[in-house]
Design an enzyme around this catalytic site. Structure first.
Site, short mmCIF file in Angstrom:
data_model
loop_
_atom_site.label_atom_id
_atom_site.label_comp_id
_atom_site.label_asym_id
_atom_site.label_seq_id
_atom_site.Cartn_x
_atom_site.Cartn_y
_atom_site.Cartn_z
CG HIS A 1 -2.19 -0.71 1.08
ND1 HIS A 1 -3.06 -0.49 0.03
CD2 HIS A 1 -2.76 -1.68 1.85
CE1 HIS A 1 -4.11 -1.28 0.16
NE2 HIS A 1 -3.95 -2.02 1.25
CB CYS B 1 -1.96 3.87 -4.22
SG CYS B 1 -3.03 2.47 -4.59
#
Length: 318
Positions: A92, A148
């Site tokens: 992440h 991301c």
């Protein structure tokens, strides 16, 4: 003799509401790629892999924030001219409030250790201080970030992004105004095939909840004197031989998907496929070809960030 070192990180966040599926697969795929096709040694003195597999819990190979910081320091220590250094991260990525006012957007990019919910995220400024600044300027560092908000993940001063026509443009990713794509409708456009729309809708809803839940918390790095103290203009003049391929721009998300029935990150899959197709491509060619491969299925736009004003037409070397 020049040395090759590699640090490979894959975090699936097992058992959490933010679990991913393909990041540990990415780590093993990259390890195989480096050893079999790029000549890296799998010896633990030369290659370290951190994943949140249950077997690693309680060991230095479990990707907590503290262990990541220690691994980054190992990676960039004792580098000599001519060395080749590799760093990859699949997990992440997020954004936290910029407490020092350096960012027009008001946010700093982050990566999320396995314990980020309790011990916080690691910001791009901290990553730069840990990884880029200590590097020997005559050793080459290659970074692959599949997460991301990865465009400015280590704050390299020169960033290149391909447009829809394949043209490569220089963008200012330092102090550039970027906008968070927080709404579910923008989180994952085109990230799944048409026959998996239900999965896509489910993922988008979960992703929206995840990104809205991110909050800046005290970091392990704070205790080690690595807190953000504002952007340093001299970073642009460090001229480190650092090259980072990232899965998307600051305001985008990076797809965690499935290729041929195996979970993987879209950027990791595309980068390795492009490199296997022709190992002698230039940096510009790899960026353009990775963009072409990804855009067949996903909306994210890969980027190339560089530590100095170098010739992008030279062959990729690591």
């Amino acid at each position: 003799m020049p040395r090759r070192k590699a640090l490979i990180i894959g975090i699936n966040y097992y058992g959490s509401e933010h679990a991913l599926k393909g990041c540990i697969n990415d780590a093993y795929n990259i390890r195989q790629f480096l050893v079999e096709e790029r000549g890296f040694s799998p010896d633990q003195r030369d290659m370290v892999m951190l994943t949140d597999e249950p077997k690693n819990e309680g060991t230095p190979f479990y990707p907590t924030g503290q262990n990541l910081i220690a691994a980054f320091k190992w990676l960039v220590s004792y580098n000599n001219p001519g060395d080749s250094v590799w760093l990859s991260y699949s997990g992440h990525g997020g954004q936290v409030a910029d407490d020092y006012g350096d960012r027009e957007s008001g946010f700093n990019d982050t990566i999320c250790p396995v314990d980020f919910e309790t011990n916080g995220q690691i910001t791009s400024s901290t990553l730069h201080k840990l990884i880029i600044s200590p590097m020997n300027p005559y050793a080459r560092l290659t970074i692959l970030f599949d997460c991301c908000h990865s465009g400015s993940a280590v704050e390299l001063p020169y960033t290149y992004r391909p447009d829809a026509d394949g043209n490569i443009n220089l963008v200012n990713n330092l102090k550039e105004g970027v906008h968070l794509a927080m709404e579910a409708s923008n989180l994952l456009q085109g990230g799944f095939s048409m026959d998996r729309l239900d999965d896509a809708r489910s993922f988008v809803a979960e992703a929206a909840t995840f990104f809205h839940s991110l909050h800046h918390q005290p970091e392990e790095a704070d205790e080690q004197g690595l807190v953000d103290e504002g952007f340093h203009e001299n970073w642009r003049n460090e001229a480190k031989d650092a090259w980072m391929f990232s899965g998307c721009a600051d305001g985008q998300t990076s797809a965690d998907t499935s290729i041929r029935g195996r979970a993987t990150g879209a950027m990791s899959w595309a980068f390795m496929n492009v490199m296997r197709e022709n190992p002698q491509q230039s940096y510009l060619d790899v960026l353009a070809n990775t963009r072409y491969l990804i855009q067949q299925h996903y909306s994210q736009i890969p980027q190339l960030s560089v530590g100095g004003e170098y010739d992008l037409s030279q062959p990729v070397s690591f």
